[in-house]
Design an enzyme around this catalytic site. Structure first.
Site, PDB file in Angstrom:
ATOM      1  N   GLU A 166      25.580  38.690  43.548  1.00 11.04           N
ATOM      2  CA  GLU A 166      24.248  39.049  43.048  1.00 11.04           C
ATOM      3  C   GLU A 166      23.649  37.848  42.311  1.00 11.04           C
ATOM      4  O   GLU A 166      22.455  37.645  42.307  1.00 11.04           O
ATOM      5  CB  GLU A 166      24.373  40.258  42.105  1.00 11.04           C
ATOM      6  CG  GLU A 166      23.059  40.916  41.761  1.00 11.04           C
ATOM      7  CD  GLU A 166      23.210  41.982  40.693  1.00 11.04           C
ATOM      8  OE1 GLU A 166      24.322  42.192  40.190  1.00 11.04           O
ATOM      9  OE2 GLU A 166      22.180  42.589  40.348  1.00 11.04           O
ATOM     10  N   ARG A 169      37.984  41.113  37.022  1.00 16.18           N
ATOM     11  CA  ARG A 169      38.027  42.466  36.463  1.00 16.18           C
ATOM     12  C   ARG A 169      38.867  43.431  37.290  1.00 16.18           C
ATOM     13  O   ARG A 169      39.290  44.465  36.784  1.00 16.18           O
ATOM     14  CB  ARG A 169      36.599  42.962  36.225  1.00 16.18           C
ATOM     15  CG  ARG A 169      35.945  42.211  35.072  1.00 16.18           C
ATOM     16  CD  ARG A 169      34.470  42.472  34.994  1.00 16.18           C
ATOM     17  NE  ARG A 169      33.667  41.364  35.482  1.00 16.18           N
ATOM     18  CZ  ARG A 169      32.398  41.454  35.855  1.00 16.18           C
ATOM     19  NH1 ARG A 169      31.788  42.627  35.816  1.00 16.18           N
ATOM     20  NH2 ARG A 169      31.736  40.402  36.271  1.00 16.18           N
TER      21      ARG A 169
END
Ligand SMILES: O=P(O)(O)OC[C@H]1O[C@H](OP(=O)(O)OP(=O)(O)O)[C@H](O)[C@@H]1O
Ligand SMILES: Nc1ncnc2[nH]cnc12
Length: 327
Positions: free
Chosen positions: A195, A158
């Protein structure tokens, strides 16, 4: 006498029902709306309104409830050295900058993607909003155009969306920091944890020179592992990392603290509510619903109790009727 008392109880109970809160539903499909309408006066009027879908077997309905919790977070541009709580406002007086609100609204949050418990910040919806996307790039360009940045390092995937337009606008080269085994030339690599997993980042040897002033761009900082790996790669080739910049920060994950003192600039901080929207649905709204339902149930029970139980005579009356009907 017993019959008279029982009849009076029933008639009094019926009067209470007529004068009390009563919601009639024309069909079974309307009962939820009826309950919500009945519950509305029980909720403080000053509370914020939220809407959420309640799925039914074949369709879904939307119920609007009041809740004291805010769904949308305040949106600020924030730059601070890692571990520091100091906030440097942007030159454009970002606390008032209407662009930030539009950007914030354009980012979709998808619960439980890619794993249960993750509130996924989906920037693809931001890309669909041409104005919000342009504003995002503009905000970064306004910040970095006079900082003598020579390289913009964008993190796959991204960071590849936001990095190149910023690099072009400020006149810097763009260097992709890629997932393993994607770059064809000689690479240096760094492993890092996410994460929701672990990964490795690679950079072409020779793409960044000693003394380059680097800006690291990504869409989001969560645990900070990704940006930390990017910083390490750049510092291994003796570039100077001027700042890291992201559209979104998840501050509870304290990713900022991992950036070895490098400043981090973000457009949007998603606070606990974003990650806990699901919990909010589970606990807050649902508990408000439950409270409303309980209140209604209590009222109905109170009426029943009033009609049926305060008089032992009335119970005897019913027993008597039942026993008569058995013979
Ligand atoms: O701060 P961190 O905990 O390191 O997480 C942040 C990174 O996680 C996401 O990328 P992801 O690894 O999911 O890859 P993608 O962009 O290819 O989807 C995001 O785009 C950041 O790069
Ligand atoms: N919650 C999240 N949303 C989107 N991208 C992420 N990368 C790491 N955590 C993320």
């Amino acid at each position: 006498m017993r019959g008279f008392f029982g009849a009076r109880m029933i008639s009094y109970g019926l009067k209470r029902m007529q004068s009390g809160v009563g919601v009639c539903c024309s069909s079974s499909s309307n009962w939820l709306f009826g309950l919500a309408a009945a519950a509305a006066p029980l909720l403080p009027s000053s509370l914020t309104t939220i809407s959420f879908p309640i799925s039914k077997s074949s369709s879904s309905s939307l119920i609007t409830l009041s809740t004291p919790l805010l769904i949308s977070s305040p949106l600020r541009s924030i730059a601070s050295a890692s571990g520091s709580s100091q906030l440097n406002e942007m030159a454009s007086d970002d606390a008032q900058d209407p662009r930030l609100q539009r950007i914030s609204s354009a980012i979709r949050v998808i619960p439980d993607f890619p794993k249960p418990g993750i509130m996924f910040q989906d920037i693809t919806t931001l890309l669909l909003d041409t104005k919000a996307f342009k504003d995002t790039i503009d905000l970064f360009v306004e910040r970095y155009r006079d900082q003598n940045i020579s390289v913009v390092a964008g993190v796959e995937a991204r960071g590849f969306i936001f990095g190149p337009p910023i690099a072009l606008a400020i006149g810097a080269k763009f260097v992709p920091m890629r997932k393993p085994n994607k770059l064809p030339g000689e690479v240096i690599s760094e492993e890092y944890s996410l994460e929701y997993g672990t990964d490795k980042m690679e950079m072409h040897v020779g793409a960044v020179q000693r003394g380059d002033r680097a800006l690291v761009i990504d869409d989001l900082i969560a645990t900070g592992g990704t940006l930390c790996a990017a910083i390490k790669l750049l510092e291994r080739v003796q570039a100077q990392v001027v700042e890291c910049a992201c559209v979104i920060e998840l501050p509870e994950l304290k990713g900022r603290d991992k950036l070895t003192g490098k400043p981090l600039f973000v457009l949007k901080q998603k606070t606990a509510e974003a990650r806990h929207t699901r919990d909010l649905y589970n606990s807050s709204s649902i508990s408000i619903l439950k409270k409303s339902f309980n209140n209604i149930t209590r009222r109905i029970k109170a009426l029943n109790v009033f009609i049926l139980t305060p008089s032992i005579e009335f119970c005897y009356e019913i027993d008597h009727i039942i026993s008569l009907s058995k013979h």
